[in-house]
Design a protein around this motif. Structure first.
Motif, PDB file in Angstrom:
ATOM      1  N   ASN A 193      28.772  17.496  42.397  1.00  8.36           N
ATOM      2  CA  ASN A 193      27.651  17.226  43.308  1.00  8.36           C
ATOM      3  C   ASN A 193      28.100  17.424  44.755  1.00  8.36           C
ATOM      4  O   ASN A 193      29.118  16.895  45.177  1.00  8.36           O
ATOM      5  N   ILE A 249      24.149  22.181  41.028  1.00  7.92           N
ATOM      6  CA  ILE A 249      24.175  20.813  40.523  1.00  7.92           C
ATOM      7  C   ILE A 249      23.168  20.003  41.326  1.00  7.92           C
ATOM      8  O   ILE A 249      23.377  19.714  42.502  1.00  7.92           O
ATOM      9  N   GLN A 250      22.050  19.679  40.684  1.00  7.84           N
ATOM     10  CA  GLN A 250      20.944  19.031  41.390  1.00  7.84           C
ATOM     11  C   GLN A 250      20.794  17.580  40.936  1.00  7.84           C
ATOM     12  O   GLN A 250      21.224  17.193  39.865  1.00  7.84           O
ATOM     13  N   GLU A 261      20.881  13.182  41.708  1.00 12.12           N
ATOM     14  CA  GLU A 261      21.869  12.220  42.190  1.00 12.12           C
ATOM     15  C   GLU A 261      22.895  11.834  41.128  1.00 12.12           C
ATOM     16  O   GLU A 261      23.951  11.297  41.463  1.00 12.12           O
TER      17      GLU A 261
END
Length: 796
Positions: free
Chosen positions: A377, A383-384, A386
């Motif tokens: 992240n 890479i999306q 949280e």
């Protein structure tokens, strides 16, 4: 008048001075292919004969002496390429190209290639024969760094030359290992599709290989006598703009004596790699009393990855196994620096790295690592969300003995010795191909494979409650797919799915059956192959799968609603034989139509970013044929038209109309002008050739070229809406070794042997390559000496 005359003379003198200075600069910065040079630490004189294409034929009294000379001549032709390749894994591209490469450097530093390299080097036995040869090669390379002329690229980028170390050798190998890792592109994308659209949208994607397609057959029953007694979208886009080679696919086939006219093994190999200038391979023929090899070397790596002599030949294709896994980590809600591991909260490891940036101050960045690998992240753009995602990569997680493997492979004298070296290749996964003068043939999938539980889908990011055990159970090498001397008398690989050898299939990012089907179609019925036949086959541009898909496209249309122009186009497509020659029209129409179909199937649900990511995957290549054949896929409906529900016929007809309109716009209304040569071109780009003013000096091409995606002559290109199919990858060499006449075996490189733009061998093979021609790989010393263009002697 006199003043004007004086000014004229002064200007003329300045121009003459500039011309002379330029001439002197060029002459001083060309590679030295003739004369004598001092090379410290040599025990005896080494002779290097350069043939008419600049290939060095090196003769020494010891391997150390010969590889020391190899290091020098390799550096004088490819130092700039060596410099770039060693910098990728260690995060050093921003120092050369500036702040635009910071993201790429962060990604590679987080992968841990440099750390893994240092650890592997720390475990080396400094007295081993392999390390001695590496050090000798580096001696020669560094001698050129110290004393040789500085390549022009160093002046233009403002970087200094620095000596190379064994760690650099391992870093270069680490980058080449990464370029095989299709999982970086695929796994996060599939998880995003699942989360965004639901699991039903994964059903019609070719995530796993179809059992009805052509698979590579295994065979392990061979007698003792018969075998002898002895990244991501962001990163790949950045590297693509720099024109750095990425491994993408490959063909190879090896025919046993019963399949050949002369009763000897014939070996063919053409690894498919992203095109760049200079091209990836450096050819060198090395002879000593204990070593003989005509080899293909990666910049900065001493041992040939492809090679042959009078006894054995070997090469490779990409196995495409899944050696990358992604994990959702569960953060401690009270402490973001901790994650759950085996039921307890464990501290993330924090790693801080420094990146030097051209024309700016150095930057520091810190990333976290779990036991599985780095948290991506904020590092990898795709890479999306949280939720923290970590990446496990076999290459950095397991002991690295890949360089040792290639030392042993290059020194093997028979099949048994060759096989003993293969388990040392843990990653990247390779199909190693083999043939020898004794009549043996073999194919071996080399990689550390692990026992995947049935409940695990390796193509999705692992959830905390459904993931592999922390300690993986790796299989013994004997369980890897392989075939030795099979009764059908040939082995091949086209990066397609291998069959099971131990009651299991191995997850991977295999390419579709297209090339494999054509290879089997050609090899099966014929038993009198010779070198000429094989050279024609390696240039084959026919796709039976594309022809079958064309029929599905046409048969799925509602013919009652077609216009006169559409009927004319379809009649031409019906007559197409599936061949991508320069003057063919069918391939142009088919390719344009298929792109429009893909855009209309996927883009409405995925959006532009995810659609572009999908286009770059092997999975999409496997998906094209089956999804067009599937009438009731959830993907056919256009979700943007809420009042209607489209079916396959609707989308195919809309796509055909759009394809015809775009072809008319690009190439004119006359269908006979829609030829393949107008849209399918190859230009070999140099990193500095991306500057428009320098493009014509550094780049090679463009050339119209036949072939296409997933034909045997695999001249691939990225699918996009431009309608121009600019070739980005293809055969990095075409190489054929016939053991009935080894000294007349043939090869070709895409551009030339040298990476120095002032060299006569910078692009002297480019037009030959485009026209499908070959040149001899000479091994006869008398012929080498008699035909040499020049001779370079090294003495202590």
């Amino acid at each position: 008048m006199k003043l004007a005359k004086k000014i004229g003379y002064i200007i003329l003198a300045l121009i003459l001075l500039i011309v002379i200075s330029g001439y002197v600069f060029v002459e001083l910065h060309k590679p030295d292919y003739a004369g004598e040079k001092k090379l410290p630490n040599l025990q005896n004189e080494v002779q290097v004969y350069f043939d008419e294409y600049g290939v060095p034929h090196i003769y020494g009294q010891s391997e150390e002496d010969a590889f020391r000379a190899l290091g020098y001549v390799h550096a004088q032709d490819r130092l700039w390429q060596m410099e770039l390749l060693r910098r990728i894994g260690s995060g050093g591209l921003s120092e050369v190209f500036g702040k635009d490469l910071i993201g790429t450097d962060k990604f590679f530093l987080s992968l841990g290639i440099d750390e893994a390299s240092k650890e592997a080097v720390s475990k080396l036995d400094g007295n081993s024969a392999g390390v001695s040869i590496i050090n000798a090669y580096l001696d020669g390379l560094n001698q050129f760094v110290e004393e040789g002329p500085t390549p022009i690229e160093f002046y233009l980028t403002g970087i200094e030359k620095n000596k190379f170390t064994i760690t650099d050798v391992y870093n270069t190998m680490g980058y080449m290992a990464f370029s095989f890792a299709m999982g970086h592109k695929t796994d996060p994308l599939l998880s995003n599709i699942k989360d965004k659209l639901g699991p039903e949208y994964l059903k019609d994607l070719a995530i796993h290989s179809d059992a009805s397609t052509v698979w590579i057959r295994n065979y392990k029953e061979s007698s003792k006598d018969s075998i002898g007694n002895s990244v991501t979208a962001m990163v790949t886009d950045a590297l693509g703009k720099l024109k750095l080679p990425l491994f993408e696919g490959s063909n190879s086939w090896v025919l046993a004596p019963p399949k050949t006219k002369n009763g000897k093994v014939i070996f063919a190999n053409d690894p498919h790699i992203g095109f760049a200038q200079p091209s990836v391979w450096y050819e060198a023929h090395v002879e000593t009393p204990t070593y003989s090899k005509y080899g293909y070397h990666i910049a900065g790596i001493p041992f040939p990855v492809l090679g042959h002599n009078r006894d054995i030949a070997y090469g490779m294709t990409m196995f495409e196994n899944d050696d990358v896994d992604f994990y959702f980590e569960e953060n401690n809600p009270d402490d973001a620096d901790q994650y759950r591991l085996n039921g307890t909260w464990t501290n993330y490891e924090k790693v801080t790295k420094t990146i030097k940036v051209k024309d700016s101050v150095a930057i520091e960045f810190t990333f976290k690592k779990s036991v599985h690998g780095p948290i991506l992240n904020g590092i990898a753009n795709q890479i999306q969300g949280e939720r923290p995602i970590s990446m496990y990569w076999v290459y950095t997680q397991e002991e690295n003995t890949v360089v040792d493997a290639f030392y042993e492979i290059s020194h093997a004298t028979n099949l048994n010795e060759f096989i003993l070296a293969l388990p040392k290749i843990h990653a990247p996964g390779l199909n190693i191909m083999y043939g020898d003068a004794e009549g043996n043939i073999g194919w071996f999938a080399t990689a550390k494979l692990w026992q995947v539980p049935d409940s695990i889908n390796t193509k999705l990011v692992y959830e905390p409650d459904n993931r592999p055990n922390e300690k993986r159970e790796f299989l013994k090498f004997e369980a890897n797919p392989q075939a030795v001397n099979p009764p059908w008398n040939y082995v091949y690989s086209a990066n397609n799915q291998p069959d099971s050898i131990s009651g299991m299939l191995y997850p991977g990012y295999y390419l579709p059956e297209n090339r494999a089907k054509r290879i089997v179609q050609l090899l099966d019925p014929k038993n009198d192959w010779d070198k000429k036949d094989i050279s024609n086959m390696i240039l084959d541009v026919n796709s039976p799968v594309h022809l079958e898909t064309t029929k599905d496209l046409i048969n799925s249309l509602n013919s009652k609603e077609l216009t006169e122009k559409e009927i004319e186009v379809l009649d031409l497509l019906k007559a197409w034989d599936g061949t991508y020659s320069l003057d063919n029209i069918g391939g142009t129409i088919y390719t344009r139509w298929v792109y429009q179909v893909l855009e209309n199937i996927f883009k409405d649900e995925l959006g532009t970013e995810l659609f572009d990511q999908l286009l770059s995957t092997h999975m999409l290549k496997r998906t094209i044929a089956p999804i067009i054949e599937t009438e009731n896929s959830v993907w056919w409906d256009d979700v943007k038209t809420s009042d209607t529900k489209e079916n396959r016929s609707d989308i195919l007809e809309k796509s055909l109309m759009e394809a015809i309109a775009s072809l008319e716009s690009d190439l004119g209304p006359a269908i006979d002008s829609w030829t393949w040569n107008k849209v399918h071109t190859l230009e070999h780009g140099h990193p500095i050739g991306q500057v428009e003013a320098l493009r014509s000096f550094f780049n090679v091409g463009p050339f119209p070229i036949d072939g296409s995606r997933e034909t045997i002559n695999n001249l691939g290109f990225p699918f996009d809406s431009s309608g121009l199919y600019k070739v980005s990858s293809g055969p990095s060499t075409r190489r054929i070794v016939d053991f009935s006449d080894v000294e007349n075996s043939i090869s070709i490189l895409p551009t030339g042997q040298s990476g120095n733009p002032f060299s006569e061998h910078y692009k002297d093979q480019a037009e030959m390559y485009v026209k499908g021609k070959f040149r001899k790989m000479m091994m006869n010393k008398e012929e080498v000496q008699n035909t040499a263009n020049s001779t370079l002697i090294f003495r202590n």
